[in-house]
Design a protein around this motif. Structure first.
Motif, short mmCIF file in Angstrom:
data_model
loop_
_atom_site.label_atom_id
_atom_site.label_comp_id
_atom_site.label_asym_id
_atom_site.label_seq_id
_atom_site.Cartn_x
_atom_site.Cartn_y
_atom_site.Cartn_z
N ARG A 10 36.64 37.93 39.11
CA ARG A 10 37.81 37.96 38.22
C ARG A 10 37.35 37.03 36.88
NH1 ARG A 10 42.40 37.49 41.22
NH2 ARG A 10 41.89 35.27 41.41
N ALA A 11 36.96 35.88 37.01
CA ALA A 11 36.75 34.97 35.92
C ALA A 11 35.37 35.54 35.29
CB ALA A 11 36.46 33.61 36.29
N ALA A 12 34.30 35.98 35.93
CA ALA A 12 33.07 36.44 35.19
C ALA A 12 33.39 37.88 34.43
CB ALA A 12 31.88 36.78 36.35
N GLU A 13 34.02 38.77 35.00
CA GLU A 13 34.36 39.96 34.32
C GLU A 13 35.43 39.78 33.07
OE1 GLU A 13 34.43 43.44 37.88
OE2 GLU A 13 36.15 42.21 37.53
N ALA A 14 36.06 38.68 33.17
CA ALA A 14 37.05 38.34 32.09
C ALA A 14 36.31 37.96 30.81
CB ALA A 14 37.76 37.14 32.49
N VAL A 15 34.76 37.45 30.90
CA VAL A 15 34.32 37.04 29.76
C VAL A 15 32.89 38.01 29.61
CG1 VAL A 15 34.62 34.49 30.01
CG2 VAL A 15 32.70 35.51 31.12
N GLY A 16 33.11 39.28 30.33
CA GLY A 16 32.36 40.49 30.04
C GLY A 16 30.81 40.42 30.76
N ILE A 17 30.97 39.62 31.94
CA ILE A 17 29.69 39.64 32.71
C ILE A 17 29.76 40.86 33.77
CG2 ILE A 17 28.45 38.19 34.57
CD1 ILE A 17 29.34 35.91 33.05
N LYS A 18 28.59 41.45 33.78
CA LYS A 18 28.52 42.53 34.81
C LYS A 18 28.81 42.01 36.14
CE LYS A 18 26.76 45.87 31.48
NZ LYS A 18 25.55 46.66 31.35
N ALA A 19 29.54 41.93 36.89
CA ALA A 19 29.38 41.42 38.14
C ALA A 19 30.22 42.29 39.39
CB ALA A 19 30.40 40.21 38.24
N ALA A 20 29.78 42.04 40.62
CA ALA A 20 30.46 42.65 41.81
C ALA A 20 30.29 41.90 43.07
CB ALA A 20 29.79 43.83 42.01
N THR A 21 31.07 42.19 44.20
CA THR A 21 31.02 41.57 45.26
C THR A 21 30.70 42.61 46.35
OG1 THR A 21 33.42 41.90 45.88
CG2 THR A 21 32.73 39.96 44.75
N LEU A 22 29.98 42.12 47.41
CA LEU A 22 29.54 42.99 48.46
C LEU A 22 30.06 42.36 49.62
CD1 LEU A 22 28.30 45.55 48.87
CD2 LEU A 22 26.00 44.40 49.17
N THR A 23 31.43 42.67 50.19
CA THR A 23 31.97 41.92 51.45
C THR A 23 32.80 42.92 52.29
OG1 THR A 23 34.31 41.90 50.42
CG2 THR A 23 32.61 40.08 49.37
N SER A 24 33.14 42.41 53.42
CA SER A 24 33.78 43.37 54.24
C SER A 24 34.96 43.88 54.12
CB SER A 24 33.95 42.55 55.73
OG SER A 24 34.64 41.51 55.41
N VAL A 25 35.60 43.47 52.87
CA VAL A 25 36.89 44.09 52.59
C VAL A 25 36.91 44.90 51.14
CG1 VAL A 25 38.11 42.00 53.30
CG2 VAL A 25 37.54 41.98 50.92
N ASP A 26 35.61 44.91 50.89
CA ASP A 26 35.41 45.71 49.51
C ASP A 26 35.22 47.31 49.83
OD1 ASP A 26 35.39 43.81 47.53
OD2 ASP A 26 33.32 43.42 48.13
#
Length: 587
Positions: free
Chosen positions: A74-90
């Motif tokens: 959430r913090a990364a996307e707020a400053v415009g960084i292209k980010a994602a998580t790869l977790t069991s709940v996604d």
């Protein structure tokens, strides 16, 4: 250097690096392997986020908890960084994998359990990698206080992509743990950067327990802002939460016995709140990425100095003043010594050393911060000016004779009674129990009088802490291994006696959120709260209080002026600039 500073300002809103950030980032940009030991709040995440923005490919971040990954996302996307998580709940895993393969991600977060598997290794071979960042790297070490076996399975992944730089990050690592991190992650000694452990904005206060619920309630009433109370059991967690809620403070409980959905909801509510108190067991751990926690209190002894440092380090990550309060009891140490007999033989010596270090921290009459920092190998000044002992120095009193009297009474009464009965015998109380047992006829009956009588319980507590007394399985006192030297006059016994507390303690935060009572600051904070609610995100993700204070002081009138303030990057300026300028204009 110019490119680094330009990206630092346009993306993150900062005009200069802090501490060792530049040194760490230079190594990463040069493709070198690095381990950075940096205190919480020193900006560790920037050390991989900025290279992730500037380097071609994706930075893979290994992080221990799903909640922590989602906060960082959430913090990364707020400053415009292209980010994602790869977790069991996604639920968008296919989309994330496609984005990675196409090169559309700066950051990809994954847990060590996933990252150490063959499938993840195969996935990474189908895209371009810029960096491996190992967050909470102390988890790789058996010496560490949060050992996670899956961290030790990561080395084959890194070696499969040996040309990709790797960056290990942690705030908590003593000398043994640092060496283990380097070995386990394949980083050479010249790649170790230790920034220091001091958190000068945190005020450390430690006191013996004397009615935990009342002490915690008083502390919370006197300390504004969001905070965490660490309790030792699930039952104590719920009891304290219920009591604090009666005082009108928003309060939630968190422990492993709650339903997963309840834990998640409680954590989400806490992260978004500016004044909630979370009463939790240590299950509420590394997943906390909330910078505006104003206090952390312990209702009992933490596992180690490393655990204490990390748990208290969740306060004041935004750099504003914060408080760390610990209430301890001698029985905490008695139980900890009993647990020593339950661990493998090869770990006993190390755990005993850690327990002694904790005992020194809680009992010292000198600077608490100095004790903490020396434990991590630093050479701090003798006075920090921001702990209870430095602000109100205790008197150190020689009580060897009273200690000998107390140990004698424990021995002569049969090493089976609690401190209350020992106190009654020593002070000559002819109560029914004393008379029935014939303890009024002992040579130790009534040998403690006057001011000494008030010190029986503190001396008993200190004797327990120093292993001169132990506790039986029924709570009675018995002589410990350190008793002999005191009884024979071969060792002096002195304790630090803190000054008496008179009236209400001053607020634990010297500088509240709004130190000068500026109505503009409160208006800006209110607008931030509204925007955060609309976007369903914590207020601090928009701007920290420090940025709002600077807005209230500078009172910018244009987007250009606003963009020059700390913490205002291009993305946030575009998203929120006009809204905050409107508040400034109308106030």
């Amino acid at each position: 250097m110019a490119d680094l500073l330009d990206t630092l300002k346009t993306t993150f809103g900062f005009s200069a690096f802090r501490g060792v950030q530049h040194q760490v980032i230079d190594r990463v940009m040069a493709g070198q392997r690095t381990a950075a030991i940096m205190p919480t709040g020193a900006g560790k995440s920037l050390c991989y986020q900025l290279p992730a923005v500037m380097l071609p490919g994706t930075c893979v971040v290994i992080s221990p908890l799903i909640a922590l990954m989602h906060d960082q996302l959430r913090a990364a996307e707020a400053v415009g960084i292209k980010a994602a998580t790869l977790t069991s709940v996604d639920t968008n895993q296919a989309e994330t994998i496609a984005r990675f393969k196409s090169g559309d991600l700066n950051l990809l977060y994954a847990a060590p359990e996933r990252a150490s598997g063959d499938g993840f290794r195969d996935l990474l071979s189908q895209g371009k990698l810029s960096l491996f960042a190992i967050d909470e790297a102390h988890c790789v070490s058996e010496w560490g206080h949060d050992f996670r076996p899956d961290y030790r399975l990561l080395r084959p992944l890194f070696d499969r992509f040996s040309s990709v730089p790797r960056l290990a990050l942690t705030a908590t690592a003593d000398e043994h743990t640092r060496a283990d991190i380097l070995t386990q992650l394949g980083i050479s000694e010249d790649g170790l950067i230790v920034a220091g452990f001091d958190r000068p904005n945190i005020r450390y206060n430690i006191a013996p327990r004397a009615g935990t619920t009342r002490q915690i309630s008083d502390f919370v009433a006197e300390t504004p802002g969001a905070g965490i109370i660490y309790a030792q059991t699930r039952a104590q967690t719920e009891k304290l939460a219920a009591q604090l809620a009666l005082n009108g403070r928003p309060t939630r409980a968190y422990h492993a016995g709650l339903e997963a959905s309840v834990r998640a909801a409680n954590q989400a509510a806490f992260v978004k709140s500016e004044d909630m108190v979370m009463v939790a067991t240590i299950a509420f751990g590394m997943g906390i990425d909330k910078p505006d926690v104003r206090f952390v209190a312990h209702a009992g002894l933490p596992k180690s100095i490393e655990a204490y440092y990390q748990e208290t380090g969740r306060a004041g990550r935004d750099g504003d003043p914060a408080a760390a309060q610990l209430f301890w009891g001698a029985d905490d140490f008695a139980r900890a010594r009993i647990r020593l007999s339950e661990i493998p033989e090869d770990r006993i010596a190390g755990e005993r050393t850690r327990l002694s270090a904790l005992a020194n921290l809680v009992e010292t009459g000198t600077c608490r911060r100095a004790v903490l920092l020396r434990h991590f190998g630093e050479s701090p000044p003798d006075n920090c000016g921001n702990c209870d002992n430095c602000l109100n120095p205790p008197a150190r009193t020689n009580l060897t004779e009273l200690a000998r009297k107390l140990l004698s009474a424990v021995y002569r009464t049969g090493q089976m009674f609690g401190v209350g009965h020992i106190e009654a015998v020593l002070t000559g109380q002819s109560n029914e129990k004393v008379l029935k047992l014939g303890h009024d006829r002992l040579s130790v009956f009534g040998i403690v009088t006057g001011d000494e009588a008030e010190m029986v319980k503190p001396v008993a507590r200190a004797l327990l802490l120093r292993d001169a007394l132990g506790q039986t399985e029924h709570g009675g006192l018995e002589l410990g291994p350190e008793a002999r030297a005191i009884l024979k006059g071969e060792a002096e016994f002195a304790i630090a006696i803190p000054p008496r507390r008179e009236g209400k303690r001053r607020r634990s935060n010297d500088q509240p959120a709004n130190p000068v009572g500026d109505p503009l600051f409160e208006a800006l904070r209110g607008r931030r709260r509204e925007l955060a609610a609309e976007a369903q995100m914590p207020p601090y993700v928009i701007f920290h209080d420090s940025t709002l204070r600077e807005m209230a002081t500078v009172r910018p009138t244009t987007l250009g002026e606003l963009g020059r303030l700390g913490g205002v990057g291009t993305r946030k300026l575009e998203a929120y600039g006009e809204a905050f300028l409107a508040v400034i204009k109308s106030n």
